[in-house]
Design an enzyme around this catalytic site. Structure first.
Site, PDB file in Angstrom:
ATOM      1  N   GLU A  40       0.866  -1.186   0.000  1.00  0.00           N
ATOM      2  CA  GLU A  40       0.000   0.000   0.000  1.00  0.00           C
ATOM      3  C   GLU A  40       0.894   1.224   0.000  1.00  0.00           C
ATOM      4  OE1 GLU A  40      -2.972   0.273   3.154  1.00  0.00           O
ATOM      5  OE2 GLU A  40      -2.798   2.463   3.077  1.00  0.00           O
ATOM      6  N   ARG A  44       1.065  10.417   0.327  1.00  0.00           N
ATOM      7  CA  ARG A  44       1.480  11.435   1.292  1.00  0.00           C
ATOM      8  C   ARG A  44       2.720  12.186   0.852  1.00  0.00           C
ATOM      9  NH1 ARG A  44       0.812   7.975   6.922  1.00  0.00           N
ATOM     10  NH2 ARG A  44      -1.208   7.139   6.351  1.00  0.00           N
ATOM     11  N   THR A  68      -4.225   6.232   1.912  1.00  0.00           N
ATOM     12  CA  THR A  68      -4.470   7.631   2.317  1.00  0.00           C
ATOM     13  C   THR A  68      -5.277   8.373   1.247  1.00  0.00           C
ATOM     14  OG1 THR A  68      -2.234   7.514   3.300  1.00  0.00           O
ATOM     15  CG2 THR A  68      -3.400   9.581   3.534  1.00  0.00           C
ATOM     16  N   LYS A 128     -11.136  -0.975   6.979  1.00  0.00           N
ATOM     17  CA  LYS A 128      -9.876  -0.762   7.679  1.00  0.00           C
ATOM     18  C   LYS A 128     -10.247  -0.172   9.042  1.00  0.00           C
ATOM     19  CE  LYS A 128      -6.059   2.576   7.358  1.00  0.00           C
ATOM     20  NZ  LYS A 128      -4.950   3.029   6.508  1.00  0.00           N
TER      21      LYS A 128
HETATM   22  C1  3PG Z   1      -1.923   4.132   7.665  1.00  0.00           C
HETATM   23  O1  3PG Z   1      -2.024   5.084   6.936  1.00  0.00           O
HETATM   24  O2  3PG Z   1      -2.537   3.084   7.435  1.00  0.00           O
HETATM   25  C2  3PG Z   1      -1.118   4.259   8.900  1.00  0.00           C
HETATM   26  O3  3PG Z   1      -0.338   5.404   8.890  1.00  0.00           O
HETATM   27  C3  3PG Z   1      -0.287   3.081   9.220  1.00  0.00           C
HETATM   28  O4  3PG Z   1      -0.200   3.065  10.588  1.00  0.00           O
HETATM   29  P1  3PG Z   1       1.142   2.653  11.335  1.00  0.00           P
HETATM   30  O5  3PG Z   1       2.201   3.596  10.817  1.00  0.00           O
HETATM   31  O6  3PG Z   1       0.870   2.880  12.798  1.00  0.00           O
HETATM   32  O7  3PG Z   1       1.435   1.231  10.995  1.00  0.00           O
END
Ligand code: 3PG
Length: 209
Positions: A40, A44, A68, A128
């Protein structure tokens, strides 16, 4: 590929944030060499779409998801870049309409029972849970299994190598998401060995759901 198929590729979906597009393929290759065939890429950084494009073009056996995704326009951009699915931290009617029009798999984010009910009304049945560790962790997922027996989750946010097993043992967890598999620090340091080793660990895991 539908969302159920996407979530069955790997017990952990590595969530990656890549600044330098030239690192996209090496990151994805390290994951694939370790036995993980899904990634994924979060939208960002300025190079996110280029990263998706490079991975989709150069590693066709890797399933690339755009993460995102907060705006409907990003659905179209991600698909044009080669994304096979869309992941959002929350859910909106506009994104639901965009993914529906595009006919692409969507994993919307939820944190509450009301979010899940809105998502079900929009036609989703996989979510999610985000941010998982704050939104109640494994206990919340156990509680959601009562009123929402057909719903599957990909909890993400605050999960690491030490806690991943407590999520994967739950019957309504299809897989888990996390940035710990390929952290920004590892990517910035071009530490492909560490990413491959984490992927090898992930490949030993199994999801109960
Ligand atoms: C996401 O966008 O899914 C999260 O930023 C991932 O979360 P984590 O960095 O705590 O694993």
């Amino acid at each position: 590929m539908n969302v159920h198929q996407l979530l069955s590729i790997s017990p952990v979906v590595p969530v990656v944030t890549i600044r330098d597009a030239l690192k996209a393929v090496p990151v994805a290759r390290a994951l694939e060499e370790g036995g993980v065939q899904v990634i994924e890429v979060t939208l960002r950084t300025e190079s996110s779409l280029e990263c998706i494009e490079r991975i989709a073009r150069e590693l066709p056996s890797m399933t690339v998801l755009a993460g995102t995704v907060c705006h409907a326009s990003q659905v179209r951009e991600s698909l044009a870049a080669g994304a096979a699915g869309i992941v959002s931290p929350g859910l909106t009617e506009a994104i639901a309409a965009a993914v529906d029009t595009a006919g692409v798999a969507w994993l919307p984010g939820v944190a509450t029972a009301s979010d899940i009910m809105r998502g079900l009304a929009l036609g989703a049945d996989c979510f999610k849970l985000f941010p998982a560790s704050i939104a109640g962790g494994p206990e919340a997922l156990r509680a959601f299994a009562g009123p929402f027996p057909g719903v599957r989750f990909c909890p993400t946010g605050g999960i690491d190598r030490a806690s991943v097993g407590r999520y994967l043992e739950l019957g309504n967890v299809a897989c888990v998401g996390g940035s710990w598999v390929a952290t920004e620090k590892m990517i910035d340091a071009s530490d492909w060995g560490a990413i491959r080793a984490n992927a090898e660990f992930v490949a030993t895991l199994r999801a109960a759901g």
